[in-house]
Design an enzyme around this catalytic site. Structure first.
Site, PDB file in Angstrom:
ATOM      1  N   ASP A  50     -18.392  -2.752 -36.383  1.00  0.00           N
ATOM      2  CA  ASP A  50     -17.239  -2.230 -36.348  1.00  0.00           C
ATOM      3  C   ASP A  50     -15.975  -3.262 -36.029  1.00  0.00           C
ATOM      4  O   ASP A  50     -14.949  -2.609 -36.361  1.00  0.00           O
ATOM      5  CB  ASP A  50     -17.289  -1.165 -35.103  1.00  0.00           C
ATOM      6  CG  ASP A  50     -18.331   0.193 -35.424  1.00  0.00           C
ATOM      7  OD1 ASP A  50     -18.804  -0.045 -36.450  1.00  0.00           O
ATOM      8  OD2 ASP A  50     -18.412   0.850 -34.419  1.00  0.00           O
ATOM      9  N   ALA A  83     -19.794   9.179 -29.968  1.00  0.00           N
ATOM     10  CA  ALA A  83     -19.307  10.252 -30.408  1.00  0.00           C
ATOM     11  C   ALA A  83     -20.615  10.749 -31.505  1.00  0.00           C
ATOM     12  O   ALA A  83     -21.160   9.785 -31.989  1.00  0.00           O
ATOM     13  CB  ALA A  83     -18.281   9.876 -31.617  1.00  0.00           C
ATOM     14  N   CYS A 132      -5.629   1.368   5.949  1.00  0.00           N
ATOM     15  CA  CYS A 132      -6.434  -0.032   6.305  1.00  0.00           C
ATOM     16  C   CYS A 132      -6.017  -0.482   7.767  1.00  0.00           C
ATOM     17  O   CYS A 132      -4.990  -0.119   8.174  1.00  0.00           O
ATOM     18  CB  CYS A 132      -5.888  -0.879   5.257  1.00  0.00           C
ATOM     19  SG  CYS A 132      -4.511  -1.599   5.169  1.00  0.00           S
ATOM     20  N   ARG A 178      -4.477   1.220 -26.723  1.00  0.00           N
ATOM     21  CA  ARG A 178      -3.444   1.128 -27.485  1.00  0.00           C
ATOM     22  C   ARG A 178      -2.432   2.354 -27.511  1.00  0.00           C
ATOM     23  O   ARG A 178      -1.399   2.375 -28.057  1.00  0.00           O
ATOM     24  CB  ARG A 178      -3.624   0.701 -29.304  1.00  0.00           C
ATOM     25  CG  ARG A 178      -4.402  -0.453 -28.925  1.00  0.00           C
ATOM     26  CD  ARG A 178      -4.773  -1.012 -30.405  1.00  0.00           C
ATOM     27  NE  ARG A 178      -5.459   0.059 -31.007  1.00  0.00           N
ATOM     28  CZ  ARG A 178      -6.781   0.087 -30.860  1.00  0.00           C
ATOM     29  NH1 ARG A 178      -7.564  -0.521 -30.056  1.00  0.00           N
ATOM     30  NH2 ARG A 178      -7.639   0.966 -31.925  1.00  0.00           N
ATOM     31  N   THR A 225     -22.659  -3.427 -32.911  1.00  0.00           N
ATOM     32  CA  THR A 225     -21.585  -2.627 -33.076  1.00  0.00           C
ATOM     33  C   THR A 225     -20.557  -3.474 -33.241  1.00  0.00           C
ATOM     34  O   THR A 225     -19.541  -3.258 -33.943  1.00  0.00           O
ATOM     35  CB  THR A 225     -21.259  -1.906 -31.688  1.00  0.00           C
ATOM     36  OG1 THR A 225     -22.530  -0.773 -31.528  1.00  0.00           O
ATOM     37  CG2 THR A 225     -20.077  -0.930 -31.763  1.00  0.00           C
ATOM     38  N   GLU A 259       1.425   3.817   2.042  1.00  0.00           N
ATOM     39  CA  GLU A 259       1.948   4.312   3.199  1.00  0.00           C
ATOM     40  C   GLU A 259       3.361   3.660   3.432  1.00  0.00           C
ATOM     41  O   GLU A 259       4.393   4.096   3.585  1.00  0.00           O
ATOM     42  CB  GLU A 259       1.056   3.925   4.468  1.00  0.00           C
ATOM     43  CG  GLU A 259      -0.253   4.488   4.499  1.00  0.00           C
ATOM     44  CD  GLU A 259      -1.461   3.542   3.740  1.00  0.00           C
ATOM     45  OE1 GLU A 259      -0.900   3.103   2.518  1.00  0.00           O
ATOM     46  OE2 GLU A 259      -2.250   3.517   4.469  1.00  0.00           O
ATOM     47  N   SER A 271     -30.178   1.660 -23.056  1.00  0.00           N
ATOM     48  CA  SER A 271     -30.626   0.739 -22.191  1.00  0.00           C
ATOM     49  C   SER A 271     -30.091   0.847 -20.807  1.00  0.00           C
ATOM     50  O   SER A 271     -30.634   0.638 -19.758  1.00  0.00           O
ATOM     51  CB  SER A 271     -30.525  -0.624 -22.744  1.00  0.00           C
ATOM     52  OG  SER A 271     -29.195  -1.191 -22.489  1.00  0.00           O
ATOM     53  N   HIS A 312       0.673  -1.026   0.023  1.00  0.00           N
ATOM     54  CA  HIS A 312      -0.053   0.094  -0.078  1.00  0.00           C
ATOM     55  C   HIS A 312       0.787   1.320  -0.059  1.00  0.00           C
ATOM     56  O   HIS A 312       2.011   1.232   0.404  1.00  0.00           O
ATOM     57  CB  HIS A 312      -0.961   0.113   1.175  1.00  0.00           C
ATOM     58  CG  HIS A 312      -1.820  -1.139   0.962  1.00  0.00           C
ATOM     59  ND1 HIS A 312      -3.031  -1.045   1.771  1.00  0.00           N
ATOM     60  CD2 HIS A 312      -2.335  -1.896   0.230  1.00  0.00           C
ATOM     61  CE1 HIS A 312      -3.881  -2.323   1.682  1.00  0.00           C
ATOM     62  NE2 HIS A 312      -3.247  -2.460   0.663  1.00  0.00           N
TER      63      HIS A 312
END
Ligand code: AOF
Ligand code: ZN
Length: 331
Positions: A196, A150, A71, A203, A192, A46, A280, A44
């Protein structure tokens, strides 16, 4: 605390489902050490900041800054509250409490019970925004959902008959890939996917890509590409090479998807299309954040309409060809 948030961001994409945490150690008003949570399973913030310091004898004269409560439990790593106590810091400044039920205030309580001064609620809004996936996951037991699309100047995603169509211009790919880096999972609808054939990967930036999902209730998808994908459907659960079919049995398919992601510790989902799938998520009240690129000049004149929503616009950036708008759900 601003510096803590800056350091914390270095873990983007690597820490999910853990939080992004940065830590700064201050001696006589000067930062003498820094650390951040680098990746899930690793030390962590710290611990990193303390380990980075050669001479730890002065820690009892130091203050420690942290954007998340330390924690107090044994997880993959031992409790940070104990480490802070061991070094007897003068004061601990904490951004926000940890919503993880294993911590939830007990880290701060432990420090105070042992005489360490603690101040909380520092840059609280910024801390919450940075760790919005982590907070959503622990408080609502579901992933944080981001929608992105878009649209043309006249409000369409694509012409009809539907085809692959590039609307957005310079600067939008960077934003999309930065969002992909940050999210644990990414999803598109089957239309899609077929039209597409999107890679859906990050990337552009160093770091991981989200795990890929397709929403395909009736198995109409064309899964020929050789990359890993999970297909949510109504018909079968089966593995076929890199393609994993997962049958969702819940009546409400999106709720079933939320449950699956939660069970698999995926705390954030980015949805990239198409219009029906995006809508949706909005209609099911599951969307939390929306990013749109609205073209300044490109017109389509009809076709697939952009999704409709009533979210709050919180930011607008003028790009060369588009306006990037960010919206939050109305809480
Ligand atoms: C901190 N500092 O830098 C982080 C914290 O399995 P573990 O041991 O990595 O514990 C994960 C939990 O610890 C996580 O859910 C959150 O409550 C807390 N993360 N805490 O003091 C840190 N990353
Ligand atoms: Zn810790």
């Amino acid at each position: 605390m601003s510096r803590c948030l800056e350091l914390a961001r270095r873990g983007l994409g690597y820490v999910n489902p853990n939080p992004l945490v940065g830590c700064v150690i201050v001696h006589n008003n000067e930062i003498i050490s820094e650390g951040w949570h680098v990746a899930i399973g690793q030390a962590h913030a710290e611990r990193m900041a303390i380990l980075a310091l050669k001479d730890r004898s002065i820690l009892s004269e130091c203050d420690l800054y942290l954007n998340l409560e330390p924690c107090s439990h044994f997880g993959k790593t031992p409790p940070c509250a104990d480490l802070i106590l061991e070094h007897q810091f003068k004061k601990v400044y904490v951004g926000l409490l940890d919503p993880n039920p294993l911590v939830a205030g007990s880290g701060i309580q432990k420090l105070q019970e042992h005489g360490i001064q603690v101040e909380t609620n520092i840059l609280a809004d910024e801390c919450l925004t940075l760790n919005r996936f982590f907070y959503k996951f622990h408080t609502e037991k579901r992933p944080f959902v981001t929608l992105k699309w878009a649209e043309s100047k006249d409000g369409f995603l694509a012409p009809l008959p539907i085809q692959r169509f590039q609307i957005s211009g310079v600067g939008t790919t960077e934003i999309t890939h930065a969002l992909r880096l940050e999210h644990a999972a990414i999803l598109v609808g089957v239309e899609t996917w077929n039209i597409d054939q999107p890679l859906l990967s990050n990337r552009l930036f160093e770091g991981p890509s989200p795990k890929k999902f397709v929403l395909d209730p009736n198995l109409r998808g064309n899964y020929t590409i050789d990359s890993e994908v999970v297909v949510f459907n109504r018909k079968k659960t089966e593995s076929n090479g890199l393609i994993q079919y997962v049958q969702i049995e819940e009546f409400d398919m999106l709720q079933g998807i939320m449950r699956f992601l939660c069970d698999h510790q995926l705390n954030s989902l980015m949805v990239e299309g198409g219009s029906k799938t995006l809508q949706s998520f909005i209609d099911a009240n599951l969307a939390d954040e929306i990013h749109t690129y609205k073209s300044k000049t490109g017109m389509i004149g009809g076709g697939i309409e952009a999704p409709k929503h009533q979210f709050d616009k919180i930011n607008e950036v003028d790009l060369p060809d588009d306006i990037h708008m960010k919206f939050n759900r109305i809480s």
